[in-house]
Enzyme design. Structure first.
Site, short mmCIF file in Angstrom:
data_model
loop_
_atom_site.label_atom_id
_atom_site.label_comp_id
_atom_site.label_asym_id
_atom_site.label_seq_id
_atom_site.Cartn_x
_atom_site.Cartn_y
_atom_site.Cartn_z
N CYS A 1 0.84 -11.07 -5.73
CA CYS A 1 1.45 -10.20 -4.87
C CYS A 1 3.47 -10.40 -3.75
O CYS A 1 3.53 -11.45 -3.27
CB CYS A 1 1.01 -9.45 -3.95
SG CYS A 1 2.01 -7.91 -2.99
N CYS B 1 4.74 6.82 -2.83
CA CYS B 1 3.59 5.24 -2.36
C CYS B 1 4.38 4.90 -1.64
O CYS B 1 5.59 4.70 -1.26
CB CYS B 1 3.93 4.66 -3.79
SG CYS B 1 3.35 2.96 -3.50
N GLU C 1 10.34 0.00 1.43
CA GLU C 1 10.37 0.82 0.59
C GLU C 1 9.36 2.18 0.16
O GLU C 1 8.07 1.52 0.67
CB GLU C 1 9.97 -0.58 -1.13
CG GLU C 1 9.27 -0.66 -1.54
CD GLU C 1 8.10 -1.51 -2.44
OE1 GLU C 1 8.86 -1.13 -3.14
OE2 GLU C 1 7.15 -2.25 -2.81
N CYS D 1 4.76 -2.59 -6.32
CA CYS D 1 4.69 -3.31 -5.14
C CYS D 1 5.31 -4.13 -4.06
O CYS D 1 5.40 -5.34 -5.06
CB CYS D 1 2.85 -3.45 -4.98
SG CYS D 1 2.08 -4.84 -3.77
N CYS E 1 3.05 -8.33 4.31
CA CYS E 1 1.74 -8.56 4.67
C CYS E 1 1.17 -10.04 4.68
O CYS E 1 1.62 -11.12 4.09
CB CYS E 1 1.15 -8.07 3.62
SG CYS E 1 -0.46 -7.43 3.22
N CYS F 1 -2.28 -12.77 -1.42
CA CYS F 1 -2.47 -12.66 -2.59
C CYS F 1 -1.10 -13.29 -3.44
O CYS F 1 -0.11 -12.78 -2.97
CB CYS F 1 -2.72 -11.27 -3.25
SG CYS F 1 -4.21 -10.17 -1.73
#
Ligand code: SAH
Ligand code: SF4
Length: 373
Positions: free
Chosen positions: A128, A114, A101, A350, A121, A125
């Site tokens: 997230c 962005c 995205e 995010c 990832c 976290c």
């Protein structure tokens, strides 16, 4: 929009080259040096999506380019425009079927984009969504740069549509894809290529100390702004929500950041996702102020109220709590801003686009109709 074919995968992508590499490639083809500038102009300035648009390049060379190189790397799956603030969230498909995205954010006097740097990832976290399936792969330089080119082409090239600011805050940990991120920054800041101002590019990291130091010591890494996702003001809480904090402790991270050379106009941004009852208490704000200590001029704090997603274990604090947190920091003379997520109605936070779009696929055509309405 050009469709990528299987064959395209074997081809050279010119957007993987910084200017020096582009010049070398041009030389290898036996072409005069000026052709590198000419190609850069068409790709990065005019942002063309096909070789046929490169009208000052001969037909034979254009055919050669078509046969041997690839232009676009992203295929638009869908986009959603926020009715609240006009931000547009894009979902792209990569040649191997993965999706990423980007979010276009129009602001009063400038536009920000962005961008993502990885599919997924590895950092993990807890708050997230991007990290739910771990890291699937790094993006190539071309895939990173293409988000800028294709979004700009999509929104239009008129001056008021110009993207002037880029934040590496989409999916992924930029400093874990160091080489491709570095090259993308070289391309975005090179006058002969995109030519954006260094000060308007921000790289956000979860705080991998070795990589931050590497970036600052790397003479070839253009100097850009650094944002660090602190997210907690004590080691215990940070470890709980960010596993990476176990090896990159808060104390070492702050020592590292404090030791970085300070340059006017390049204040370090400390990002702080506010999770209700976890890190948004009054004492957390005081702890954060203590952590910053006497280095108030070096930092800027960005408070990001948590964006909930399906199955997330945290809650978003209400406006009052968020403002109280900010006020405490202000009382210490620390500059602190609240970043209510742009495009709340399209969940432009995010890593959240991917999920929504994949679960609830809306055809490109129906979205086009919606946006034009
Ligand atoms: N990996 C980098 C950059 C991408 S994340 C980093 O962590 O800095 C960009 C920002 O979004 C980070 O500050 C992160 O803490 C924040 N973020 C992640 N998930 C979020 C959520 N659900 N709500 C609000 N902010 C979130
Ligand atoms: Fe990765 Fe950043 Fe999400 Fe943490 S917040 S999991 S580092 S993308």
């Amino acid at each position: 929009m050009t469709q990528t074919t299987k064959e395209d995968k074997q081809k050279v992508n010119l957007k993987n080259f910084n200017f020096k590499e582009l010049e070398n490639w041009v030389k290898e083809q036996g072409w005069p040096k000026f052709r590198a500038k000419q190609l850069a102009k068409w790709i990065y300035n005019k942002k063309v999506g096909s070789y046929d648009e490169m009208t000052d390049i001969s037909k034979e060379i254009r055919q050669y380019l078509k046969d041997n190189t690839q232009l676009d790397t992203l295929e638009l799956v869908s986009f959603e425009k926020s009715k609240i603030d006009g931000s547009i969230k894009f979902l792209w498909k990569l040649h191997d079927g993965h999706t990423i995205e980007s979010v276009f954010i129009p602001e009063r006097d400038h536009n920000t984009l962005c961008i993502s740097t990885q599919v997924g990832c590895a950092v993990g976290c807890k708050f997230c969504y991007t990290t739910k399936d771990g890291l699937l792969r790094n993006l190539t330089t071309a895939e990173i740069v293409d988000q800028y080119i294709q979004v700009q082409r999509f929104v239009g090239l008129e001056p008021e549509k110009r993207i002037s600011n880029i934040v590496y805050m989409g999916m992924g940990e930029p400093l874990a894809n160091y080489d491709n991120v570095k090259k993308s920054v070289q391309i975005l800041t090179d006058e002969k290529m995109v030519g954006l101002s260094n000060r308007k590019i921000t790289i956000s990291s979860s705080g991998i100390i070795a990589q931050i130091l590497k970036m600052y010591e790397d003479k070839e890494f253009p100097q850009v702004r650094l944002a660090v996702s602190l997210n907690a003001a004590d080691q215990k809480t940070r470890e709980m929500i960010m596993p990476i904090a176990k090896t990159n402790t808060l104390e070492d991270l702050m020592k590292t950041l404090n030791s970085l050379p300070f340059k006017t106009g390049y204040r370090i941004m400390l990002e702080y996702v506010l999770l209700k009852g976890i890190n948004d208490r009054e004492k957390d704000a005081h702890n954060l102020a203590r952590l910053i200590g006497k280095n108030k001029k070096k930092y800027k704090v960005n408070l990001i109220p948590f964006n909930p997603f399906e199955g997330s274990e945290f809650e978003r604090p209400d406006e009052k709590r968020v403002e109280r947190f900010q006020k405490i920091l202000w009382d210490y003379n620390i500059s602190a801003f609240i970043r209510w997520s742009k495009g709340k109605d399209i969940s432009a936070a995010c890593g959240q686009l991917r999920k929504k779009q994949l679960n609830n696929f809306i055809s490109k055509q129906s979205l086009l109709e919606k946006t034009n309405a």
